[in-house]
Design a protein around this motif. Structure first.
Motif, PDB file in Angstrom:
ATOM      1  N   GLY A 125       2.408  88.788  16.002  1.00  0.00           N
ATOM      2  CA  GLY A 125       1.596  89.407  17.030  1.00  0.00           C
ATOM      3  C   GLY A 125       1.825  90.902  17.113  1.00  0.00           C
ATOM      4  N   ASN A 126       1.990  91.401  18.322  1.00  0.00           N
ATOM      5  CA  ASN A 126       2.270  92.822  18.535  1.00  0.00           C
ATOM      6  C   ASN A 126       3.750  93.071  18.243  1.00  0.00           C
ATOM      7  OD1 ASN A 126       2.544  95.457  19.354  1.00  0.00           O
ATOM      8  ND2 ASN A 126       2.216  95.046  21.530  1.00  0.00           N
ATOM      9  N   THR A 127       4.032  93.560  17.063  1.00  0.00           N
ATOM     10  CA  THR A 127       5.432  93.733  16.643  1.00  0.00           C
ATOM     11  C   THR A 127       6.013  95.081  17.065  1.00  0.00           C
ATOM     12  OG1 THR A 127       4.694  94.562  14.492  1.00  0.00           O
ATOM     13  CG2 THR A 127       5.119  92.194  14.681  1.00  0.00           C
ATOM     14  N   SER A 128       5.255  95.881  17.798  1.00  0.00           N
ATOM     15  CA  SER A 128       5.775  97.181  18.231  1.00  0.00           C
ATOM     16  C   SER A 128       6.670  97.061  19.464  1.00  0.00           C
ATOM     17  CB  SER A 128       4.619  98.140  18.538  1.00  0.00           C
ATOM     18  OG  SER A 128       3.868  97.692  19.653  1.00  0.00           O
ATOM     19  N   VAL A 129       6.687  95.868  20.074  1.00  0.00           N
ATOM     20  CA  VAL A 129       7.553  95.625  21.230  1.00  0.00           C
ATOM     21  C   VAL A 129       8.463  94.446  20.896  1.00  0.00           C
ATOM     22  CG1 VAL A 129       7.657  95.149  23.708  1.00  0.00           C
ATOM     23  CG2 VAL A 129       5.690  96.387  22.762  1.00  0.00           C
ATOM     24  N   ARG A 130       9.778  94.676  21.002  1.00  0.00           N
ATOM     25  CA  ARG A 130      10.757  93.651  20.646  1.00  0.00           C
ATOM     26  C   ARG A 130      11.523  93.219  21.899  1.00  0.00           C
ATOM     27  NH1 ARG A 130      14.612  96.071  17.691  1.00  0.00           N
ATOM     28  NH2 ARG A 130      13.836  98.161  18.165  1.00  0.00           N
ATOM     29  N   TYR A 131      11.705  91.921  22.016  1.00  0.00           N
ATOM     30  CA  TYR A 131      12.360  91.337  23.186  1.00  0.00           C
ATOM     31  C   TYR A 131      13.681  90.681  22.771  1.00  0.00           C
ATOM     32  CZ  TYR A 131       7.687  91.705  25.267  1.00  0.00           C
ATOM     33  OH  TYR A 131       6.475  92.164  25.725  1.00  0.00           O
ATOM     34  N   THR A 132      14.685  90.869  23.606  1.00  0.00           N
ATOM     35  CA  THR A 132      15.965  90.179  23.426  1.00  0.00           C
ATOM     36  C   THR A 132      16.372  89.553  24.752  1.00  0.00           C
ATOM     37  OG1 THR A 132      16.704  91.723  21.712  1.00  0.00           O
ATOM     38  CG2 THR A 132      18.391  90.386  22.788  1.00  0.00           C
ATOM     39  N   VAL A 133      16.599  88.258  24.736  1.00  0.00           N
ATOM     40  CA  VAL A 133      17.063  87.537  25.919  1.00  0.00           C
ATOM     41  C   VAL A 133      18.521  87.152  25.709  1.00  0.00           C
ATOM     42  CG1 VAL A 133      16.830  85.428  27.296  1.00  0.00           C
ATOM     43  CG2 VAL A 133      14.779  86.656  26.537  1.00  0.00           C
ATOM     44  N   ILE A 134      19.356  87.452  26.697  1.00  0.00           N
ATOM     45  CA  ILE A 134      20.792  87.166  26.628  1.00  0.00           C
ATOM     46  C   ILE A 134      21.181  86.359  27.856  1.00  0.00           C
ATOM     47  CG2 ILE A 134      23.112  88.154  26.449  1.00  0.00           C
ATOM     48  CD1 ILE A 134      21.677  90.791  25.556  1.00  0.00           C
ATOM     49  N   VAL A 135      21.834  85.238  27.657  1.00  0.00           N
ATOM     50  CA  VAL A 135      22.372  84.466  28.782  1.00  0.00           C
ATOM     51  C   VAL A 135      23.812  84.075  28.474  1.00  0.00           C
ATOM     52  CG1 VAL A 135      20.201  83.580  29.694  1.00  0.00           C
ATOM     53  CG2 VAL A 135      21.327  82.352  27.851  1.00  0.00           C
ATOM     54  N   ARG A 136      24.644  84.121  29.509  1.00  0.00           N
ATOM     55  CA  ARG A 136      26.039  83.680  29.403  1.00  0.00           C
ATOM     56  C   ARG A 136      26.400  82.927  30.669  1.00  0.00           C
ATOM     57  NH1 ARG A 136      26.912  89.178  27.801  1.00  0.00           N
ATOM     58  NH2 ARG A 136      27.867  89.585  29.843  1.00  0.00           N
ATOM     59  N   GLN A 137      27.267  81.943  30.521  1.00  0.00           N
ATOM     60  CA  GLN A 137      27.685  81.170  31.690  1.00  0.00           C
ATOM     61  C   GLN A 137      29.121  80.707  31.525  1.00  0.00           C
ATOM     62  OE1 GLN A 137      25.448  77.573  32.480  1.00  0.00           O
ATOM     63  NE2 GLN A 137      26.022  77.572  34.645  1.00  0.00           N
ATOM     64  N   THR A 138      29.904  80.899  32.569  1.00  0.00           N
ATOM     65  CA  THR A 138      31.268  80.374  32.640  1.00  0.00           C
ATOM     66  C   THR A 138      31.356  79.491  33.873  1.00  0.00           C
ATOM     67  OG1 THR A 138      32.221  82.335  31.573  1.00  0.00           O
ATOM     68  CG2 THR A 138      33.717  80.935  32.839  1.00  0.00           C
ATOM     69  N   GLU A 139      31.759  78.246  33.678  1.00  0.00           N
ATOM     70  CA  GLU A 139      31.834  77.283  34.780  1.00  0.00           C
ATOM     71  C   GLU A 139      32.998  76.340  34.521  1.00  0.00           C
ATOM     72  OE1 GLU A 139      30.641  76.156  38.477  1.00  0.00           O
ATOM     73  OE2 GLU A 139      29.523  77.592  37.263  1.00  0.00           O
ATOM     74  N   ASP A 140      33.928  76.242  35.483  1.00  0.00           N
ATOM     75  CA  ASP A 140      35.084  75.349  35.353  1.00  0.00           C
ATOM     76  C   ASP A 140      35.830  75.588  34.038  1.00  0.00           C
ATOM     77  OD1 ASP A 140      34.364  74.269  37.761  1.00  0.00           O
ATOM     78  OD2 ASP A 140      33.292  72.572  36.901  1.00  0.00           O
ATOM     79  N   PHE A 141      36.065  76.865  33.746  1.00  0.00           N
ATOM     80  CA  PHE A 141      36.839  77.286  32.575  1.00  0.00           C
ATOM     81  C   PHE A 141      36.119  77.004  31.249  1.00  0.00           C
ATOM     82  CE2 PHE A 141      39.933  76.263  35.929  1.00  0.00           C
ATOM     83  CZ  PHE A 141      40.520  77.510  36.084  1.00  0.00           C
ATOM     84  N   ARG A 142      34.831  76.663  31.288  1.00  0.00           N
ATOM     85  CA  ARG A 142      34.042  76.470  30.084  1.00  0.00           C
ATOM     86  C   ARG A 142      33.055  77.622  29.959  1.00  0.00           C
ATOM     87  NH1 ARG A 142      31.768  70.570  31.112  1.00  0.00           N
ATOM     88  NH2 ARG A 142      31.513  71.566  33.141  1.00  0.00           N
ATOM     89  N   HIS A 143      32.841  78.069  28.716  1.00  0.00           N
ATOM     90  CA  HIS A 143      32.027  79.265  28.505  1.00  0.00           C
ATOM     91  C   HIS A 143      30.985  78.999  27.432  1.00  0.00           C
ATOM     92  CE1 HIS A 143      31.015  83.527  28.266  1.00  0.00           C
ATOM     93  NE2 HIS A 143      31.067  83.405  26.953  1.00  0.00           N
ATOM     94  N   GLY A 144      29.779  79.555  27.623  1.00  0.00           N
ATOM     95  CA  GLY A 144      28.732  79.433  26.629  1.00  0.00           C
ATOM     96  C   GLY A 144      27.800  80.622  26.701  1.00  0.00           C
ATOM     97  N   GLY A 145      27.156  80.933  25.588  1.00  0.00           N
ATOM     98  CA  GLY A 145      26.240  82.065  25.547  1.00  0.00           C
ATOM     99  C   GLY A 145      25.120  81.824  24.556  1.00  0.00           C
ATOM    100  N   HIS A 146      24.026  82.591  24.712  1.00  0.00           N
ATOM    101  CA  HIS A 146      22.858  82.409  23.854  1.00  0.00           C
ATOM    102  C   HIS A 146      22.119  83.739  23.789  1.00  0.00           C
ATOM    103  CE1 HIS A 146      20.006  80.086  21.629  1.00  0.00           C
ATOM    104  NE2 HIS A 146      19.051  80.092  22.548  1.00  0.00           N
ATOM    105  N   VAL A 147      21.751  84.175  22.572  1.00  0.00           N
ATOM    106  CA  VAL A 147      21.006  85.418  22.365  1.00  0.00           C
ATOM    107  C   VAL A 147      19.798  85.106  21.490  1.00  0.00           C
ATOM    108  CG1 VAL A 147      21.062  87.786  21.486  1.00  0.00           C
ATOM    109  CG2 VAL A 147      23.120  86.795  22.527  1.00  0.00           C
ATOM    110  N   VAL A 148      18.625  85.562  21.923  1.00  0.00           N
ATOM    111  CA  VAL A 148      17.381  85.250  21.221  1.00  0.00           C
ATOM    112  C   VAL A 148      16.559  86.524  21.053  1.00  0.00           C
ATOM    113  CG1 VAL A 148      15.237  83.921  21.293  1.00  0.00           C
ATOM    114  CG2 VAL A 148      17.328  82.924  22.190  1.00  0.00           C
ATOM    115  N   HIS A 149      15.998  86.719  19.855  1.00  0.00           N
ATOM    116  CA  HIS A 149      15.139  87.867  19.566  1.00  0.00           C
ATOM    117  C   HIS A 149      13.729  87.372  19.218  1.00  0.00           C
ATOM    118  CE1 HIS A 149      18.802  90.340  19.239  1.00  0.00           C
ATOM    119  NE2 HIS A 149      19.295  89.344  18.526  1.00  0.00           N
TER     120      HIS A 149
END
Length: 218
Positions: A125-149
């Motif tokens: 599509g329109n490749t002149s605009v790039r999106y990056t979504v970042i999420v991280r979560q720590t709960e009860d000593f457990r950690h996870g993350g996700h990065v998407v372009h």
């Protein structure tokens, strides 16, 4: 006739109640108490960000950031615009930390809309605009993350076509390309998640963002 002092009666009742509770209360299980204390002190940290990069001015980048640490939320928006002559102006709109559920509810909406499930996509599509979504979560000593372009969430939601896998055989007949059943590539989750960020926050926060974006285009 003398009246019995009410204050003294209440004091005696409280003392008797405390002594009785100490005498009849079961012994404390300190192992259980320690475990409960650890759960209560377990860190809780959620973070979500949307980073948008533009190939053409006036806007160079936008970034939405939301974080909740142990029930204290903060969020901000940063826009960088091209002012010409190799100058850039950065404007940040930040809401002070506060004990609210705004970010927690927002993160829950992201999860409901599939933020953990979407994957990085090739430029479309329109490749002149790039999106990056970042999420991280720590709960009860457990950690996870996700990065998407990805690019152009509108394209992925409405225009993306079908993907076909054709397996050719050296001895068999050629497949009929008119009857092939492909896997649909349309995925509205990318657009939903971008819209979640765009719509987040109280009215004053969104109004300040709108003014900052308007100034960039002025």
């Amino acid at each position: 006739m003398k009246r019995f002092p009410i204050g003294l009666a209440i004091g005696i009742f409280l003392v008797v109640g405390i002594v009785a509770s100490l005498h009849f209360a079961p012994p404390i299980d300190w192992k259980t108490f320690k475990g409960a204390e650890q759960v209560g002190n377990a860190p809780s940290d959620i973070y979500a960000a949307l980073d948008i990069r533009y190939a053409h001015p006036p806007i160079v980048s936008e970034k939405y950031e939301m974080e909740d640490r142990n029930g204290v939320s903060t969020f901000q928006y940063t826009i960088v615009r091209d002012a010409g002559a190799r100058k850039r102006i950065t404007t940040t709109i930040k809401v002070p930390s506060e004990a609210t559920y705004d970010v927690s509810f927002f993160f829950g909406q992201l999860v409901s809309d599939g933020v953990w499930d979407i994957q990085t996509q090739p430029p479309r599509g329109n490749t002149s605009v790039r999106y990056t979504v970042i999420v991280r979560q720590t709960e009860d000593f457990r950690h996870g993350g996700h990065v998407v372009h990805f690019t152009d969430p509108q394209y992925w939601a409405t225009t993306a076509g079908h993907e076909f896998q054709i397996h050719l055989s050296r001895t068999g007949p050629l497949p009929n390309l008119l009857t092939l059943q492909g896997a649909g590539l349309r995925d509205p989750r990318y657009l939903k998640i971008v819209d979640d960020f765009r719509r987040f926050g109280p009215r004053a926060f969104r109004a300040a963002i709108a003014r900052a974006r308007a100034q960039a285009h002025a």
